[in-house]
Design a protein around this motif. Structure first.
Motif, PDB file in Angstrom:
ATOM      1  N   ASP A  43       0.834  -1.204   0.000  1.00  0.00           N
ATOM      2  CA  ASP A  43       0.000   0.000   0.000  1.00  0.00           C
ATOM      3  C   ASP A  43       0.868   1.253   0.000  1.00  0.00           C
ATOM      4  O   ASP A  43       0.548   2.244  -0.649  1.00  0.00           O
ATOM      5  CB  ASP A  43      -0.936   0.012   1.201  1.00  0.00           C
ATOM      6  CG  ASP A  43      -2.024  -1.045   1.104  1.00  0.00           C
ATOM      7  OD1 ASP A  43      -2.248  -1.582  -0.003  1.00  0.00           O
ATOM      8  OD2 ASP A  43      -2.640  -1.342   2.137  1.00  0.00           O
ATOM      9  N   HIS A  44       1.983   1.204   0.717  1.00  0.00           N
ATOM     10  CA  HIS A  44       2.893   2.348   0.771  1.00  0.00           C
ATOM     11  C   HIS A  44       3.449   2.661  -0.620  1.00  0.00           C
ATOM     12  O   HIS A  44       3.468   3.818  -1.045  1.00  0.00           O
ATOM     13  CB  HIS A  44       4.037   2.082   1.750  1.00  0.00           C
ATOM     14  CG  HIS A  44       5.033   3.191   1.804  1.00  0.00           C
ATOM     15  ND1 HIS A  44       4.821   4.333   2.564  1.00  0.00           N
ATOM     16  CD2 HIS A  44       6.213   3.364   1.176  1.00  0.00           C
ATOM     17  CE1 HIS A  44       5.851   5.148   2.400  1.00  0.00           C
ATOM     18  NE2 HIS A  44       6.708   4.580   1.561  1.00  0.00           N
ATOM     19  N   ALA A  45       3.902   1.633  -1.334  1.00  0.00           N
ATOM     20  CA  ALA A  45       4.442   1.836  -2.676  1.00  0.00           C
ATOM     21  C   ALA A  45       3.371   2.394  -3.614  1.00  0.00           C
ATOM     22  O   ALA A  45       3.635   3.310  -4.396  1.00  0.00           O
ATOM     23  CB  ALA A  45       5.000   0.529  -3.231  1.00  0.00           C
ATOM     24  N   LEU A  46       2.169   1.852  -3.524  1.00  0.00           N
ATOM     25  CA  LEU A  46       1.071   2.335  -4.368  1.00  0.00           C
ATOM     26  C   LEU A  46       0.766   3.803  -4.082  1.00  0.00           C
ATOM     27  O   LEU A  46       0.648   4.616  -5.005  1.00  0.00           O
ATOM     28  CB  LEU A  46      -0.183   1.488  -4.135  1.00  0.00           C
ATOM     29  CG  LEU A  46      -1.438   1.930  -4.873  1.00  0.00           C
ATOM     30  CD1 LEU A  46      -1.244   1.841  -6.380  1.00  0.00           C
ATOM     31  CD2 LEU A  46      -2.620   1.097  -4.423  1.00  0.00           C
ATOM     32  N   LEU A  47       0.671   4.146  -2.815  1.00  0.00           N
ATOM     33  CA  LEU A  47       0.363   5.517  -2.432  1.00  0.00           C
ATOM     34  C   LEU A  47       1.441   6.489  -2.913  1.00  0.00           C
ATOM     35  O   LEU A  47       1.136   7.534  -3.504  1.00  0.00           O
ATOM     36  CB  LEU A  47       0.207   5.618  -0.913  1.00  0.00           C
ATOM     37  CG  LEU A  47      -0.127   6.990  -0.364  1.00  0.00           C
ATOM     38  CD1 LEU A  47      -1.509   7.426  -0.825  1.00  0.00           C
ATOM     39  CD2 LEU A  47      -0.055   6.970   1.151  1.00  0.00           C
ATOM     40  N   ARG A  48       2.704   6.146  -2.684  1.00  0.00           N
ATOM     41  CA  ARG A  48       3.784   7.047  -3.095  1.00  0.00           C
ATOM     42  C   ARG A  48       3.868   7.162  -4.613  1.00  0.00           C
ATOM     43  O   ARG A  48       4.164   8.224  -5.150  1.00  0.00           O
ATOM     44  CB  ARG A  48       5.131   6.575  -2.523  1.00  0.00           C
ATOM     45  CG  ARG A  48       5.184   6.703  -1.028  1.00  0.00           C
ATOM     46  CD  ARG A  48       4.973   8.169  -0.584  1.00  0.00           C
ATOM     47  NE  ARG A  48       4.732   8.225   0.833  1.00  0.00           N
ATOM     48  CZ  ARG A  48       3.758   8.902   1.405  1.00  0.00           C
ATOM     49  NH1 ARG A  48       2.931   9.626   0.691  1.00  0.00           N
ATOM     50  NH2 ARG A  48       3.606   8.881   2.696  1.00  0.00           N
ATOM     51  N   TRP A  49       3.623   6.089  -5.343  1.00  0.00           N
ATOM     52  CA  TRP A  49       3.613   6.117  -6.805  1.00  0.00           C
ATOM     53  C   TRP A  49       2.507   7.045  -7.307  1.00  0.00           C
ATOM     54  O   TRP A  49       2.731   7.879  -8.191  1.00  0.00           O
ATOM     55  CB  TRP A  49       3.443   4.700  -7.335  1.00  0.00           C
ATOM     56  CG  TRP A  49       3.278   4.579  -8.808  1.00  0.00           C
ATOM     57  CD1 TRP A  49       4.244   4.770  -9.767  1.00  0.00           C
ATOM     58  CD2 TRP A  49       2.097   4.212  -9.498  1.00  0.00           C
ATOM     59  NE1 TRP A  49       3.710   4.539 -11.015  1.00  0.00           N
ATOM     60  CE2 TRP A  49       2.388   4.188 -10.871  1.00  0.00           C
ATOM     61  CE3 TRP A  49       0.803   3.878  -9.082  1.00  0.00           C
ATOM     62  CZ2 TRP A  49       1.445   3.858 -11.831  1.00  0.00           C
ATOM     63  CZ3 TRP A  49      -0.130   3.544 -10.040  1.00  0.00           C
ATOM     64  CH2 TRP A  49       0.188   3.537 -11.392  1.00  0.00           C
ATOM     65  N   MET A  50       1.311   6.900  -6.732  1.00  0.00           N
ATOM     66  CA  MET A  50       0.197   7.778  -7.121  1.00  0.00           C
ATOM     67  C   MET A  50       0.545   9.239  -6.855  1.00  0.00           C
ATOM     68  O   MET A  50       0.271  10.122  -7.670  1.00  0.00           O
ATOM     69  CB  MET A  50      -1.073   7.377  -6.369  1.00  0.00           C
ATOM     70  CG  MET A  50      -1.622   6.026  -6.787  1.00  0.00           C
ATOM     71  SD  MET A  50      -2.907   5.381  -5.672  1.00  0.00           S
ATOM     72  CE  MET A  50      -4.110   6.673  -5.709  1.00  0.00           C
ATOM     73  N   GLU A  51       1.161   9.489  -5.700  1.00  0.00           N
ATOM     74  CA  GLU A  51       1.518  10.851  -5.300  1.00  0.00           C
ATOM     75  C   GLU A  51       2.619  11.427  -6.192  1.00  0.00           C
ATOM     76  O   GLU A  51       2.488  12.547  -6.711  1.00  0.00           O
ATOM     77  CB  GLU A  51       1.974  10.836  -3.844  1.00  0.00           C
ATOM     78  CG  GLU A  51       2.438  12.177  -3.320  1.00  0.00           C
ATOM     79  CD  GLU A  51       2.955  12.084  -1.895  1.00  0.00           C
ATOM     80  OE1 GLU A  51       2.740  13.044  -1.150  1.00  0.00           O
ATOM     81  OE2 GLU A  51       3.581  11.064  -1.525  1.00  0.00           O
TER      82      GLU A  51
END
Length: 90
Positions: free
Chosen positions: A9-17
């Motif tokens: 979830d952390h990787a997904l969130l940072r990628w989106m950001e």
């Protein structure tokens, strides 16, 4: 043996950001406002069906359940707080 790639979830969130400019802090504020409103309406009885926020005793919002989900086994002392039905995104 091939190992399947898992996306946290952390990787997904940072990628989106970072790659797509999703304004995470604005979404965090919206979520905080909605959880605070749910807590102010909380009567002390844990919600067994969603929509609900799962909140730890130290005030961390751990997850969100929609209307089709139930708590199987909440974290010790965590409480399910019914989410407002008229939140900002509904």
């Amino acid at each position: 043996m091939t190992v399947a790639l898992a996306i946290t979830d952390h990787a997904l969130l940072r990628w989106m950001e970072r790659a797509y400019g999703v304004d995470v802090e604005t979404w965090r504020k919206l979520l905080r406002d909605e959880v605070e409103r749910a807590l102010s309406d909380f009567t002390g009885t844990s919600a067994l069906n969603g929509p609900a926020f799962i909140v730890s005793p130290d005030g961390r919002a751990l997850t969100y359940l929609d209307a089709s989900q139930r708590i199987a086994r909440p974290q010790q002392d965590a409480v399910a707080v019914a989410a407002p039905t008229n939140g900002p995104c509904r």
